[in-house]
Structures are given as C-alpha cells and as structure tokens.
Scaffold this motif. Structure first.
Motif, short mmCIF file in Angstrom:
data_model
loop_
_atom_site.label_atom_id
_atom_site.label_comp_id
_atom_site.label_asym_id
_atom_site.label_seq_id
_atom_site.Cartn_x
_atom_site.Cartn_y
_atom_site.Cartn_z
N VAL A 38 0.79 -1.54 0.05
CA VAL A 38 0.46 0.38 -0.39
C VAL A 38 0.68 0.86 -0.14
O VAL A 38 1.05 2.42 -0.75
CB VAL A 38 -0.68 0.23 0.90
CG1 VAL A 38 -1.46 1.57 1.19
CG2 VAL A 38 -1.94 -1.13 1.21
N PRO A 39 1.59 0.81 1.22
CA PRO A 39 2.32 2.52 0.63
C PRO A 39 3.75 3.00 -0.60
O PRO A 39 3.69 3.96 -0.52
CB PRO A 39 4.12 2.84 2.04
CG PRO A 39 3.72 1.15 2.34
CD PRO A 39 1.86 0.25 1.94
N LEU A 40 4.06 1.67 -1.21
CA LEU A 40 4.80 1.37 -2.10
C LEU A 40 3.71 2.40 -2.69
O LEU A 40 3.92 3.19 -3.94
CB LEU A 40 5.46 0.66 -2.57
CG LEU A 40 5.93 0.15 -4.05
CD1 LEU A 40 6.71 1.21 -4.05
CD2 LEU A 40 6.14 -1.51 -3.94
N PHE A 41 2.47 1.59 -3.44
CA PHE A 41 1.30 1.98 -4.26
C PHE A 41 1.42 3.80 -3.42
O PHE A 41 1.49 4.24 -5.54
CB PHE A 41 0.28 1.61 -4.33
CG PHE A 41 -1.26 1.79 -5.45
CD1 PHE A 41 -0.96 1.81 -6.30
CD2 PHE A 41 -2.40 2.32 -3.67
CE1 PHE A 41 -1.94 2.39 -6.76
CE2 PHE A 41 -2.93 3.05 -4.72
CZ PHE A 41 -3.32 3.08 -6.02
N VAL A 42 1.34 4.55 -3.43
CA VAL A 42 0.70 5.53 -3.18
C VAL A 42 2.01 6.32 -3.12
O VAL A 42 1.47 7.77 -3.40
CB VAL A 42 0.45 5.95 -1.34
CG1 VAL A 42 -0.22 7.10 -1.35
CG2 VAL A 42 -1.32 5.06 -0.78
N TRP A 43 2.85 5.85 -3.37
CA TRP A 43 4.15 6.81 -3.46
C TRP A 43 4.82 6.96 -4.61
O TRP A 43 4.59 7.90 -4.82
CB TRP A 43 5.45 6.41 -2.44
CG TRP A 43 6.97 6.86 -2.46
CD1 TRP A 43 7.21 8.03 -2.44
CD2 TRP A 43 7.59 6.38 -4.14
NE1 TRP A 43 8.30 8.35 -3.35
CE2 TRP A 43 9.16 7.29 -3.56
CE3 TRP A 43 7.85 5.31 -4.57
CZ2 TRP A 43 10.02 7.43 -4.42
CZ3 TRP A 43 8.28 5.78 -6.03
CH2 TRP A 43 9.91 6.08 -5.27
N LEU A 44 4.23 5.81 -5.49
CA LEU A 44 3.93 5.90 -6.96
C LEU A 44 3.21 6.72 -7.31
O LEU A 44 3.65 7.11 -8.32
CB LEU A 44 4.41 4.16 -7.70
CG LEU A 44 5.25 3.07 -7.15
CD1 LEU A 44 4.57 2.41 -7.70
CD2 LEU A 44 6.55 3.99 -7.88
N LEU A 45 1.79 6.36 -7.15
CA LEU A 45 0.68 7.61 -7.17
C LEU A 45 0.97 8.46 -7.36
O LEU A 45 0.30 9.31 -8.51
CB LEU A 45 -0.08 6.90 -7.05
CG LEU A 45 -1.67 7.12 -7.62
CD1 LEU A 45 -1.79 6.86 -8.72
CD2 LEU A 45 -2.54 7.26 -6.68
N THR A 102 -5.47 8.69 -3.22
CA THR A 102 -4.82 9.47 -3.28
C THR A 102 -5.52 10.10 -4.94
O THR A 102 -5.33 11.52 -5.31
CB THR A 102 -4.09 8.35 -3.39
OG1 THR A 102 -3.15 8.04 -2.14
CG2 THR A 102 -2.58 8.96 -4.23
N LEU A 103 -6.40 9.28 -5.14
CA LEU A 103 -7.08 9.55 -6.44
C LEU A 103 -7.92 11.75 -6.28
O LEU A 103 -7.85 12.21 -7.15
CB LEU A 103 -7.88 8.97 -7.32
CG LEU A 103 -7.24 7.81 -7.89
CD1 LEU A 103 -8.19 6.88 -8.34
CD2 LEU A 103 -6.16 8.22 -9.02
N SER A 104 -8.34 11.17 -4.94
CA SER A 104 -9.56 12.54 -4.68
C SER A 104 -8.38 13.69 -4.37
O SER A 104 -7.99 14.51 -5.07
CB SER A 104 -10.54 12.35 -3.89
OG SER A 104 -11.24 11.72 -3.97
N ALA A 105 -7.39 13.02 -3.78
CA ALA A 105 -6.21 13.99 -3.29
C ALA A 105 -5.75 14.21 -4.80
O ALA A 105 -4.78 16.37 -4.60
CB ALA A 105 -5.34 13.52 -2.57
N LEU A 106 -4.98 14.00 -5.67
CA LEU A 106 -4.49 14.17 -6.47
C LEU A 106 -5.38 15.66 -7.33
O LEU A 106 -5.36 15.51 -8.92
CB LEU A 106 -3.84 13.74 -7.56
CG LEU A 106 -3.16 12.15 -6.78
CD1 LEU A 106 -2.49 11.16 -8.19
CD2 LEU A 106 -1.55 13.01 -7.25
N GLY A 107 -7.17 15.26 -7.43
CA GLY A 107 -8.56 16.11 -7.68
C GLY A 107 -8.62 14.58 -9.44
O GLY A 107 -8.79 15.79 -10.39
N GLU A 108 -8.53 13.58 -9.54
CA GLU A 108 -8.87 12.76 -10.14
C GLU A 108 -10.06 12.52 -10.32
O GLU A 108 -10.70 11.88 -11.02
CB GLU A 108 -8.17 12.41 -10.67
CG GLU A 108 -6.30 12.45 -11.27
CD GLU A 108 -4.77 11.57 -11.48
OE1 GLU A 108 -5.48 10.39 -12.01
OE2 GLU A 108 -4.08 12.26 -11.29
N LEU A 109 -10.41 12.69 -8.64
CA LEU A 109 -11.51 12.00 -8.57
C LEU A 109 -12.46 12.58 -7.53
O LEU A 109 -11.65 13.54 -6.80
CB LEU A 109 -11.58 10.14 -7.82
CG LEU A 109 -12.78 9.86 -7.14
CD1 LEU A 109 -13.39 8.81 -8.71
CD2 LEU A 109 -12.33 8.18 -6.49
#
Length: 198
Positions: A38-45, A102-109
């Motif tokens: 999970v943390p690796l996924f978020v870091w990559l995203l 994370t997607l919401s924080a990035l403004g994509e959702l």
C-alpha cells in the motif's frame, strides 16, 4: 472404548482432529504483502510521469490479485486462521481506501465518491462487530460484485489514456452497488437483531 483408554475430558480438543493451521502460512503472508504494498503504491501514484503511473497501476494490480490468490489458497488447503479473517478485509480496505483518497487528493476523483465508498466500507465493518453477538453477516454475491467493480474502477482511473467513458461508467456502477449492498447489510443486521430479541 477399549479398557485402560481414558475417556476424553469434556471441552478438551479432539486428539483425532487435525491441528489448526499455523498463522505463518502462505495465505497470510500474501495478505501481509498486500498491506506492505500500500505505501509503495501511494508513493508511486503521487509521482509525476507516465512510468510512475504505470508502476502504480502494476503494484495495484499485483496487490489485487493477491487478494484472490490468498483466499483461494486458504480455502483449498485449510489455511483459514483468525488472523487471516481479520487481516484480509483490513488489507482490502487499506488498498482501495488508499487508492481512492490519493486519487481524490490529486484532483482526479470527486471527494464525495471517496467519502461514500469509505463510509460504507468502514460502517459495514463496524456493523459486523456490533451484531456479531447475534450472528455473522455472510458475504453476499452483491458484496463480491462490489469489490470487483471497485477494483476495476480504480484500475481504470489509474491507467493513462482516453478512457473517461470507461472510467466513469465503472466508478458509477461501483458507487451504486457499494451503496445498495451497504443498505442490504444494514437490513440484514436489523433483521438478525430483531430475530434474536423475539
């Protein structure tokens, strides 16, 4: 019973029964791997660039596949443990929750989509613990469909390219099924509690 053979004490484990599975088994290790990813996924995203985004998609895909594999292994080889029963849903919700937030924080959702799904997931998990004295609410086919739609919708959101109709159709379906199945679980819990009090 033959002479000289002691009778089993009431409440004692059956000596002929197979020993319980060890908590250190491959199914539980896959569950822990999913949590660790999970943390690796978020870091990559949150990184910029196509390669990072594809890496995030790959990690999400691998983590999602382990959910299917660990469940199949646990049932097929008798590796179901109390630890696995608790850790597996936590791993699922950590992965999907991290992706949505994370997607919401990035403004994509839209945030409301993330909030609706997360409130349902956390709420139903708490509800299961509240009514466990009356019985266990079994996973329904709708619940399994919900999980599949959430994974597919998130995967589509992660993939770059002109996939907007596919992304939003899958996400809309995921939100609808998530909400409907959540209400169904609430109704089951209410009926279970009412039946126990009669």
């Amino acid at each position: 019973m033959t002479a000289g053979t002691p009778e089993p004490v009431a409440g004692s484990p059956d000596p002929a029964a197979p020993p319980p599975p060890s908590v250190y088994n491959v199914a539980n290790l896959l569950t822990l791997l999913r949590i660790a990813l999970v943390p690796l996924f978020v870091w990559l995203l949150v990184q910029d660039g196509l390669g990072w985004r594809l890496g995030a998609f790959a990690v999400f895909a691998v983590a999602s596949v382990t959910d299917k594999i660990d469940g199949d292994l646990a049932r097929k080889y008798g590796l179901v443990t109390d630890f696995g029963k608790i850790a597996d849903p936590i791993a699922d919700k950590a992965l999907t929750g991290a992706a949505l937030v994370t997607l919401s924080a990035l403004g994509e959702l839209w945030w409301w989509v993330t909030i609706v799904i997360m409130v349902r997931e956390i709420g139903i998990t708490l509800l299961r613990f509240v009514v466990i004295r009356y019985g266990v609410i079994p996973a329904s086919k709708g619940g399994k469909l919900k999980t599949m739609l959430q994974v597919l919708a998130i995967a589509a959101m992660l993939l770059p390219g002109p996939l907007d109709p596919v992304r939003w159709t899958l996400m809309a379906a995921a939100v609808v099924v998530t909400t409907v199945t959540g209400l169904d679980y609430v109704l089951q819990a209410w009926r279970m509690r009412r039946a126990a009090r009669v």
